[in-house]
Design a protein around this motif. Structure first.
Motif, PDB file in Angstrom:
ATOM      1  N   THR A 106       0.545  -1.498   0.427  1.00 41.02           N
ATOM      2  CA  THR A 106      -0.001   0.017   0.160  1.00 41.02           C
ATOM      3  C   THR A 106       0.619   1.554  -0.161  1.00 41.02           C
ATOM      4  O   THR A 106       2.027   1.477   0.778  1.00 41.02           O
TER       5      THR A 106
ATOM      6  N   VAL B 236      -5.453  -0.556  -7.789  1.00 39.55           N
ATOM      7  CA  VAL B 236      -4.391  -1.319  -7.588  1.00 39.55           C
ATOM      8  C   VAL B 236      -4.441  -2.091  -8.704  1.00 39.55           C
ATOM      9  O   VAL B 236      -5.130  -1.455 -10.026  1.00 39.55           O
TER      10      VAL B 236
ATOM     11  N   ARG C 269      -1.722  -1.501  -3.827  1.00 35.06           N
ATOM     12  CA  ARG C 269      -3.317   0.005  -4.137  1.00 35.06           C
ATOM     13  C   ARG C 269      -2.489   0.608  -4.297  1.00 35.06           C
ATOM     14  O   ARG C 269      -1.826   1.680  -2.005  1.00 35.06           O
TER      15      ARG C 269
END
Length: 449
Positions: free
Chosen positions: A36, A49, A55
């Motif tokens: 992330t 994504v 992400r």
């Protein structure tokens, strides 16, 4: 107010994005899987994504960000991707990933300063208009009409450079050496001002003023610029553009006359004679009573002055060619890193007051003010805050990058990571330190309102 908030959020977004991108980019280059990349905390306002499974998130609380990497200490990791886990990397690799965030902030500062020095930095010549009676500057022999050309051997060409050179001496003992000359002379005289723990423990004021140096200013007409809501001037109906002609029958020739007359009447009801548009009028105003830090009470009316443009001969623009600007940008960044570290050291030993610590409210106000002063002023502010963010993140406080680097140093010496319970204790301690600093900064912010 809205503009101030927007510029604050823009500044935060830029600094956080650059810092976290440093971690992200180096992690990927060294083969660590990034799960992330988030700007902000809390609920995701936007996310996507990419093909590698990372992400990207824009979250609701824009007061930070993070890069989450694959790590066996946080989740169960499949054996086929275990080699991409952060905790599996050698110490030097993990150190580079951690160090990349602050380094990205320093590189941003270099880039911004480079742009600024190529575009040109506007400033004002450090011409002395007066020296205060019995002040250190007057005792040293400085005169009105001189221009400061060097401080402690460092050549200065603008007031901001003089102030920066003097700020480096806060808390010091010894001598501040100022070179100054008259406009009619090419030869500068040297003046030595003895100091002992100069401004130690005090809330910082304009440093040249602390020495008793008053910069030259043209006579400012007493023209109202802004009227602060809820203050006496607003309640009496003063407007932007009003020219103050007299106070209680005393003629007001310039802004300083108005300041002196109002300051001398705390809590009094005064009669203002004003010129508005083509006519004149009188307004009674009941002044507020404001207590200064020295305990003296002064009158307050709640207006600011309409600042006239400085004469051309007092203006200076510091501009460099592309290569010289890059060298100057690197030098400025290195000097500001050193200055920030020295200031933190002085604050820890009591030579600089913790009252000077600023939080998000003050930063927001400065962001808005610098933006309204022009792009160059805002970029200089952005570079300075980026450097501060980089330096602070390198402090050896757990939960900050510097704390993580310190833990890696312990691991390198001991040959194994610290136990989980010790790591947890360090993180909790670090969080308490950060919360304490933030509470103090916020307290200082609100006490300045």
């Amino acid at each position: 107010m809205l503009a101030t908030v927007l510029y604050f959020l823009l500044t935060l977004a830029i600094l956080i994005a650059v810092h976290e991108f440093g971690h992200f980019w180096v992690a990927r280059k060294l083969g660590v899987k990034v799960l992330t990349f988030s700007i902000g905390f809390g609920r995701a306002l936007w996310q996507r994504v990419d093909a590698s499974g990372t992400r990207y998130v824009l979250a609701a609380i824009p007061l930070g960000g993070y890069v989450r990497m694959l790590d066996e200490r946080e989740d169960k990791v499949p054996p086929d991707v275990a080699h991409q886990a952060f905790n599996r990397q050698p110490i030097w690799s993990r150190a580079l990933i951690i160090l990349a965030g602050p380094m990205a902030n320093f590189l941003l500062a270099v880039l911004v300063y480079w742009i600024v020095f190529v575009a040109g930095v506007p400033g004002l010549k450090p011409a002395i208009g007066d020296t205060l009676v019995n002040s250190p500057a007057q005792r040293a022999g400085l005169f009105a009409g001189q221009e400061i050309v060097a401080v402690d051997g460092r050549v200065v060409r603008s007031r901001s450079e003089v102030n920066m050179a003097l700020l480096r001496r806060v808390g010091d003992s010894g001598e501040i050496v100022i070179d100054a000359r008259f406009n009619s002379s090419d030869v500068a005289d040297q003046y030595r001002i003895p100091v002992q723990r100069w401004l130690a423990g005090e809330e910082l004021q304009p440093p040249q003023r602390a020495l008793g140096i008053v910069y030259w200013e043209p006579d400012w007409p007493a023209v109202v610029d802004q009227v602060q809501p809820g203050e006496p001037a607003a309640m009496a109906g003063l407007q932007s553009g009003d020219l103050i002609l007299a106070i209680d029958g005393e003629t007001i020739s310039n802004w300083q006359d108005a300041v002196d007359a109002i300051s001398a009447r705390p809590g009094a009801t005064i009669m203002l004679a004003l010129r508005r548009a083509a006519g004149t009028l009188e307004k009674p105003v009941t002044l507020a009573s404001h207590e200064r830090e020295d305990g003296k009470r002064i009158g307050r009316i709640g207006i600011s002055v309409q600042v006239p443009e400085m004469p051309a001969h007092m203006q200076v623009t510091l501009r460099y060619g592309w290569l010289n600007a890059l060298a100057r940008a690197v030098s400025e960044t290195v000097e500001m890193v050193a200055f920030t570290l020295e200031s933190i050291k002085k604050m820890l030993v009591g030579l600089v007051s913790t009252d000077n610590l600023s939080g998000p409210v003050t930063i927001a106000k400065i962001a808005g003010a610098s933006a309204s002063s022009g792009l160059v002023s805002y970029l200089q502010f952005l570079a300075l805050i980026s450097i501060s963010l980089g330096v602070i993140n390198l402090l050896p406080i757990p939960v900050l990058d510097g704390g993580q680097l310190a833990l890696l140093g312990v691991e390198a010496v001991s040959g194994r990571p610290l136990p989980e319970r010790v790591l947890l204790w360090f993180q909790q301690t670090g969080m308490l330190v950060i919360i304490g600093i933030m509470v103090l900064a916020l307290y200082n912010d609100f006490s300045r309102l």
